[in-house]
Design a protein around this motif. Structure first.
Motif, PDB file in Angstrom:
ATOM      1  N   LEU A 221       0.819  -1.214   0.000  1.00  0.00           N
ATOM      2  CA  LEU A 221       0.000   0.000   0.000  1.00  0.00           C
ATOM      3  C   LEU A 221       0.852   1.262   0.000  1.00  0.00           C
ATOM      4  O   LEU A 221       0.664   2.161  -0.836  1.00  0.00           O
ATOM      5  CB  LEU A 221      -0.895   0.019   1.242  1.00  0.00           C
ATOM      6  N   GLU A 222       1.777   1.330   0.946  1.00  0.00           N
ATOM      7  CA  GLU A 222       2.591   2.540   1.101  1.00  0.00           C
ATOM      8  C   GLU A 222       3.378   2.838  -0.172  1.00  0.00           C
ATOM      9  O   GLU A 222       3.416   3.973  -0.652  1.00  0.00           O
ATOM     10  CB  GLU A 222       3.551   2.358   2.288  1.00  0.00           C
ATOM     11  N   PHE A 250      -3.743   9.859   3.525  1.00  0.00           N
ATOM     12  CA  PHE A 250      -3.582   8.467   3.960  1.00  0.00           C
ATOM     13  C   PHE A 250      -2.693   8.399   5.200  1.00  0.00           C
ATOM     14  O   PHE A 250      -3.034   7.731   6.191  1.00  0.00           O
ATOM     15  CB  PHE A 250      -2.987   7.623   2.826  1.00  0.00           C
ATOM     16  N   SER A 251      -1.547   9.096   5.161  1.00  0.00           N
ATOM     17  CA  SER A 251      -0.614   9.086   6.294  1.00  0.00           C
ATOM     18  C   SER A 251      -1.227   9.730   7.535  1.00  0.00           C
ATOM     19  O   SER A 251      -1.031   9.255   8.656  1.00  0.00           O
ATOM     20  CB  SER A 251       0.686   9.822   5.921  1.00  0.00           C
ATOM     21  N   MET A 307      -6.923   5.475   8.115  1.00  0.00           N
ATOM     22  CA  MET A 307      -7.396   5.144   9.465  1.00  0.00           C
ATOM     23  C   MET A 307      -7.544   3.629   9.628  1.00  0.00           C
ATOM     24  O   MET A 307      -7.196   3.069  10.676  1.00  0.00           O
ATOM     25  CB  MET A 307      -8.745   5.818   9.722  1.00  0.00           C
ATOM     26  N   ALA A 308      -8.027   2.960   8.576  1.00  0.00           N
ATOM     27  CA  ALA A 308      -8.279   1.521   8.664  1.00  0.00           C
ATOM     28  C   ALA A 308      -7.000   0.706   8.504  1.00  0.00           C
ATOM     29  O   ALA A 308      -6.676  -0.136   9.343  1.00  0.00           O
ATOM     30  CB  ALA A 308      -9.293   1.107   7.597  1.00  0.00           C
ATOM     31  N   THR A 309      -6.256   0.961   7.430  1.00  0.00           N
ATOM     32  CA  THR A 309      -5.133   0.069   7.069  1.00  0.00           C
ATOM     33  C   THR A 309      -3.759   0.598   7.468  1.00  0.00           C
ATOM     34  O   THR A 309      -2.774  -0.114   7.316  1.00  0.00           O
ATOM     35  CB  THR A 309      -5.141  -0.192   5.556  1.00  0.00           C
ATOM     36  N   GLY A 310      -3.694   1.829   7.965  1.00  0.00           N
ATOM     37  CA  GLY A 310      -2.392   2.405   8.317  1.00  0.00           C
ATOM     38  C   GLY A 310      -1.714   1.736   9.494  1.00  0.00           C
ATOM     39  O   GLY A 310      -0.535   1.979   9.764  1.00  0.00           O
ATOM     40  N   SER A 311      -2.450   0.888  10.223  1.00  0.00           N
ATOM     41  CA  SER A 311      -1.885   0.196  11.382  1.00  0.00           C
ATOM     42  C   SER A 311      -1.627  -1.288  11.122  1.00  0.00           C
ATOM     43  O   SER A 311      -1.297  -2.023  12.048  1.00  0.00           O
ATOM     44  CB  SER A 311      -2.838   0.329  12.587  1.00  0.00           C
ATOM     45  N   THR A 312      -1.782  -1.725   9.864  1.00  0.00           N
ATOM     46  CA  THR A 312      -1.654  -3.163   9.593  1.00  0.00           C
ATOM     47  C   THR A 312      -0.245  -3.683   9.870  1.00  0.00           C
ATOM     48  O   THR A 312      -0.076  -4.845  10.241  1.00  0.00           O
ATOM     49  CB  THR A 312      -2.054  -3.492   8.141  1.00  0.00           C
TER      50      THR A 312
END
Length: 389
Positions: A221-222, A250-251, A307-312
């Motif tokens: 993603l990043e 996103f960040s 918010m959802a995937t930034g902590s995966t």
């Protein structure tokens, strides 16, 4: 005499923040310098993979010295490599010399991340593990987000960003000497040979393969959002100025929700929270695909996706720690880093191919990836329930 556990934690987190800062600075800074020199976008993109290639090269070799020498010496050497490499950039402006320096920074950063990450996961209590790793990820994200601002220093002096970042790295690095060295759990005196490491990798994969999929997805993603979205946006008639505030959304979303998600995972379980954020992220990227060329709706979609995937990545590390016995944590942390690097290298390449042949499918492919990983988590949970019954 060593410092308190709390001080140790914040020193380790500070090191990670500076590492993120240097990575965040180098990506746009070198891209801008090469673009001004007329270097092709393809070669510019190849150069950007240098850090991740360095991480992959070093990964299989990290566990044995960590077990033999401990956390502190690994952090000291890693910080020294990163700091000296940053200060070496102004010495000779050459494409391949800078590529080698990027490789070295990848190796040094791997030593820093692997050692600090393993140290934090090893001393964190289970009920605070998600929070601690979330803080770890949060500070790296802060550093990574602030780093690009250093590109503006090029206008004053082209060497200034490299020198400033190198000095900042050494200042933070100095605090490592306050720490008392510690060693990972040896699990009954396991071998520190290369073959021993390979055996532990096999055991880690058997126990926790599913925990490496979220870090892989975050790397994908990043890298693909930063490397491919500007092309996608320009081809869809979105102005370059709008890209400058769509991408950071996103960040920002990731930073805002990193700590709350970590704390929720402590309370409700890593597995449950990971499945929720992966499926939520898939919905957000479908909405991004439907947003077309609207900068407003794309910004909102990117923010909620962050918010959802930034902590995966951080949730994946915490989940891996839950699944493994302590003596396998060093190998597990290495494999998380490898998964992230594979995603980071593969993201721009796959995303570029999709945009080339089916521009509209870019966001939908990301959604399919996230749903697939979510389903893998579901399958892993079902298998474990059948095994226990």
């Amino acid at each position: 005499m060593g410092v308190s556990a709390r001080t140790r934690f914040w020193i380790l987190v500070g090191i990670v923040a500076i590492s993120g800062f240097s990575q965040g600075m180098l990506l746009p800074l070198i891209a801008i310098i090469f673009e001004q020199q007329g270097v092709s976008s393809a070669m510019n993109g190849l150069h950007a993979t240098g850090i991740y290639i360095g991480i992959l090269i070093a990964s299989p070799l990290m566990e044995a010295p960590l077990r033999r020498f401990g956390y502190k010496p690994m952090i000291v050497v890693g910080g020294l490599i990163v700091g000296l490499s940053l200060l070496a950039f102004p010495l000779w402006q050459s494409f391949w010399f800078w590529f080698v320096l990027r490789l070295l920074i990848g190796i040094g950063d791997n030593m820093l991340h692997f050692s600090t990450q393993t140290w934090i996961t090893s001393f964190s209590e289970a009920h605070r593990r998600g929070r601690n790793i979330a803080v770890y990820g949060l500070f790296f994200s802060f550093g990574f987000a602030i780093g690009p601002a250093m590109s503006s220093l090029v206008e004053i002096n082209p060497t200034l960003p490299f020198v400033f970042s190198g000095i900042l790295t050494f200042i933070t690095w100095g605090f490592v000497f306050l720490l008392r060295n510690d060693f990972p759990d040896h699990g009954g005196g396991e071998s520190t040979s290369f073959l021993g490491t390979m055996k532990r990798f096999s055991q880690v994969w058997q126990y926790a393969w599913v925990a490496f999929l979220p870090p892989l997805s975050y790397g994908f993603l990043e890298a693909s959002l930063h490397g491919n979205f500007p092309i996608y946006a320009l081809r869809n008639g979105i102005e370059a100025g709008a890209i400058a505030y769509i991408l950071p959304a996103f960040s920002i979303g990731a930073i805002v929700f990193q700590l709350p998600l970590g704390m929720l995972s402590d309370k409700y379980g890593r597995h449950r929270i990971l499945m929720s954020v992966l499926f939520a992220g898939a919905v957000c990227f479908i909405l991004a695909g439907l947003a077309g060329s609207s900068p407003l709706w794309l910004t909102l979609a990117f923010f909620t996706a962050g918010m959802a995937t930034g902590s995966t990545f951080s949730l994946g590390i915490s989940y891996m720690t839950d699944l493994l016995p302590k003596h396998l944590l060093p190998a597990g942390n290495i494999m998380c880093g490898v998964a992230f690097s594979i995603g980071s290298i593969g993201g721009p390449a796959i995303g570029g191919l999709i945009i080339e042949f089916f521009t509209e499918g870019f966001f939908y492919f990301i959604s399919i990836l996230l749903v697939t990983i979510g389903l893998c988590l579901v399958a892993f949970s079902i298998r474990n329930r059948f095994a226990e019954s």
